[in-house]
Design an enzyme around this catalytic site. Structure first.
Site, PDB file in Angstrom:
ATOM      1  N   ASP A  16       0.860  -1.197   0.000  1.00  0.00           N
ATOM      2  CA  ASP A  16       0.000   0.000   0.000  1.00  0.00           C
ATOM      3  C   ASP A  16       0.889   1.238   0.000  1.00  0.00           C
ATOM      4  OD1 ASP A  16      -2.303  -1.554   0.049  1.00  0.00           O
ATOM      5  OD2 ASP A  16      -2.370  -1.613   2.241  1.00  0.00           O
ATOM      6  N   ASP A  65      -5.510  -7.149  -5.317  1.00  0.00           N
ATOM      7  CA  ASP A  65      -6.649  -6.929  -4.404  1.00  0.00           C
ATOM      8  C   ASP A  65      -7.499  -5.764  -4.908  1.00  0.00           C
ATOM      9  OD1 ASP A  65      -8.307  -7.071  -2.195  1.00  0.00           O
ATOM     10  OD2 ASP A  65      -6.919  -6.011  -0.867  1.00  0.00           O
ATOM     11  N   LEU A  66      -8.269  -6.026  -5.975  1.00  0.00           N
ATOM     12  CA  LEU A  66      -9.083  -4.947  -6.558  1.00  0.00           C
ATOM     13  C   LEU A  66     -10.508  -4.950  -6.027  1.00  0.00           C
ATOM     14  CD1 LEU A  66      -7.876  -4.890 -10.277  1.00  0.00           C
ATOM     15  CD2 LEU A  66      -7.050  -3.581  -8.315  1.00  0.00           C
ATOM     16  N   LYS A  67     -10.887  -5.975  -5.280  1.00  0.00           N
ATOM     17  CA  LYS A  67     -12.228  -6.041  -4.659  1.00  0.00           C
ATOM     18  C   LYS A  67     -13.304  -5.643  -5.671  1.00  0.00           C
ATOM     19  CE  LYS A  67     -10.612  -5.106   0.048  1.00  0.00           C
ATOM     20  NZ  LYS A  67      -9.222  -4.683  -0.189  1.00  0.00           N
ATOM     21  N   ARG A 183      -2.395  -8.351  13.616  1.00  0.00           N
ATOM     22  CA  ARG A 183      -1.556  -7.429  14.379  1.00  0.00           C
ATOM     23  C   ARG A 183      -0.731  -8.207  15.403  1.00  0.00           C
ATOM     24  NH1 ARG A 183      -2.519  -4.739  10.773  1.00  0.00           N
ATOM     25  NH2 ARG A 183      -3.438  -2.677  10.636  1.00  0.00           N
ATOM     26  N   ARG A 213       0.820  -2.397   7.463  1.00  0.00           N
ATOM     27  CA  ARG A 213       1.497  -1.404   8.307  1.00  0.00           C
ATOM     28  C   ARG A 213       2.409  -1.984   9.380  1.00  0.00           C
ATOM     29  NH1 ARG A 213      -4.108   1.772   8.620  1.00  0.00           N
ATOM     30  NH2 ARG A 213      -4.700  -0.421   8.391  1.00  0.00           N
TER      31      ARG A 213
HETATM   32  O1  C5P Z   1      -1.917  -2.207   7.033  1.00  0.00           O
HETATM   33  P1  C5P Z   1      -2.828  -3.381   7.266  1.00  0.00           P
HETATM   34  O2  C5P Z   1      -2.102  -4.579   7.848  1.00  0.00           O
HETATM   35  O3  C5P Z   1      -4.081  -3.031   8.022  1.00  0.00           O
HETATM   36  O4  C5P Z   1      -3.253  -3.797   5.778  1.00  0.00           O
HETATM   37  C1  C5P Z   1      -4.262  -4.731   5.512  1.00  0.00           C
HETATM   38  C2  C5P Z   1      -4.455  -4.844   4.031  1.00  0.00           C
HETATM   39  O5  C5P Z   1      -5.494  -5.805   3.791  1.00  0.00           O
HETATM   40  C3  C5P Z   1      -4.876  -3.546   3.334  1.00  0.00           C
HETATM   41  O6  C5P Z   1      -4.186  -3.520   2.086  1.00  0.00           O
HETATM   42  C4  C5P Z   1      -6.363  -3.721   3.071  1.00  0.00           C
HETATM   43  O7  C5P Z   1      -6.767  -3.137   1.860  1.00  0.00           O
HETATM   44  C5  C5P Z   1      -6.508  -5.239   2.983  1.00  0.00           C
HETATM   45  N1  C5P Z   1      -7.823  -5.773   3.363  1.00  0.00           N
HETATM   46  C6  C5P Z   1      -8.394  -5.570   4.606  1.00  0.00           C
HETATM   47  N2  C5P Z   1      -9.640  -6.094   4.892  1.00  0.00           N
HETATM   48  C7  C5P Z   1     -10.291  -6.814   3.981  1.00  0.00           C
HETATM   49  C8  C5P Z   1      -9.716  -7.037   2.736  1.00  0.00           C
HETATM   50  C9  C5P Z   1      -8.452  -6.511   2.455  1.00  0.00           C
HETATM   51  O8  C5P Z   1      -7.789  -4.928   5.463  1.00  0.00           O
HETATM   52  N3  C5P Z   1     -11.449  -7.382   4.285  1.00  0.00           N
END
Ligand code: C5P
Length: 236
Positions: A16, A65-67, A183, A213
């Site tokens: 990202d 990941d274009l959803k 996390r 992140r």
């Molecule tokens: O930074 P973080 O670990 O929160 O990133 C999570 C990634 O997963 C982001 O790129 C987000 O777009 C993706 N994602 C999400 N929840 C979903 C599908 C995809 O957080 N249900």
């Protein structure tokens, strides 16, 4: 589904970032630590298919990941285009409904792309779900959407760590569960709500973990990625 041979194959880094140069730096820095790089809306909007090629040229798998969320013909054509690009994973929204999901599954036939249906975004909690008129019990919503997607021929789902066990009970062991909202203990949640540690997510039944992140913003991203791979390995 692409083969998951070891813990590293199960770690997906979310690229990202706002430019292809930054994506390249991350792929070079972390190519030895993670099995899959995720190209999302931001990077694909800026760089397009060059971002997918960057990942493949580094010998890694690519999750686009274009959803996708649109009418069946439009989603079908987009899935076809992603299959031609050779992406390993591609997301569509489960809320597209059975006709569209069926069109997506048909368009993916004969290719190497594993389709994943997004159930409920991991950033949504009870209040967010109520605001858009959905049942506030996120687990019930995820299970309902998961069944719709799998019955339409989609082989994988995106869900939070907390929904993996019920989805495995409903849909079995073959389904691919791609799990964001991960996390490590002590990491900031940011905008994510339904979160758990890597160890928890894998023990609840996740196939792959999407992390952004907590690795990108770490003082030492390589060490952060290695610690997550170790945690995955311990949980397997
Ligand atoms: O930074 P973080 O670990 O929160 O990133 C999570 C990634 O997963 C982001 O790129 C987000 O777009 C993706 N994602 C999400 N929840 C979903 C599908 C995809 O957080 N249900």
């Amino acid at each position: 589904m692409s083969e998951l041979r070891n813990a590293r194959d199960r770690l997906v880094l979310a690229l990202d970032v706002p430019s292809l140069d930054e994506a390249r730096r991350l792929v070079e820095e972390l190519g030895a630590e993670v099995g899959v790089f995720k190209v999302g809306l931001q990077l694909f909007t800026v760089a397009g298919p060059a971002a997918v090629r960057l990942v493949h040229d580094a010998g890694a798998r690519c999750f686009l990941d274009l959803k996708l969320h649109d009418i069946p013909a439009t989603v079908g054509h987009a899935v076809h285009a992603a299959k031609d690009l050779g992406v390993d994973y591609l997301t569509v929204h489960a809320a597209n409904g059975p006709a569209c999901l069926g069109a997506a599954a048909k368009a993916a036939e004969g290719g190497a792309t594993t389709l994943l249906a997004v159930t409920v975004l991991t950033s949504m909690d009870t209040g967010e779900l109520a605001a858009i008129g959905m049942e506030s019990d996120s687990e019930a919503a995820v299970r309902r959407l998961g069944k719709v997607a799998v019955h339409a021929g989609i082989p994988g789902l995106v869900c939070s760590p907390w929904e993996c066990a019920p989805l495995r009970r409903d849909l079995g062991e073959d389904i691919c569960l791609m799990v964001p909202g991960v996390r490590p203990a002590g990491a900031a949640a940011g905008d994510q709500r339904r979160i758990a540690t890597p160890h928890q997510a894998i023990s609840y039944g996740a196939s792959l973990l999407v992390v952004g992140r907590p690795i990108r913003n770490a003082a030492d991203p390589v060490a952060a990625a290695r610690a997550i791979v170790r945690e995955i390995d311990e949980a397997l």
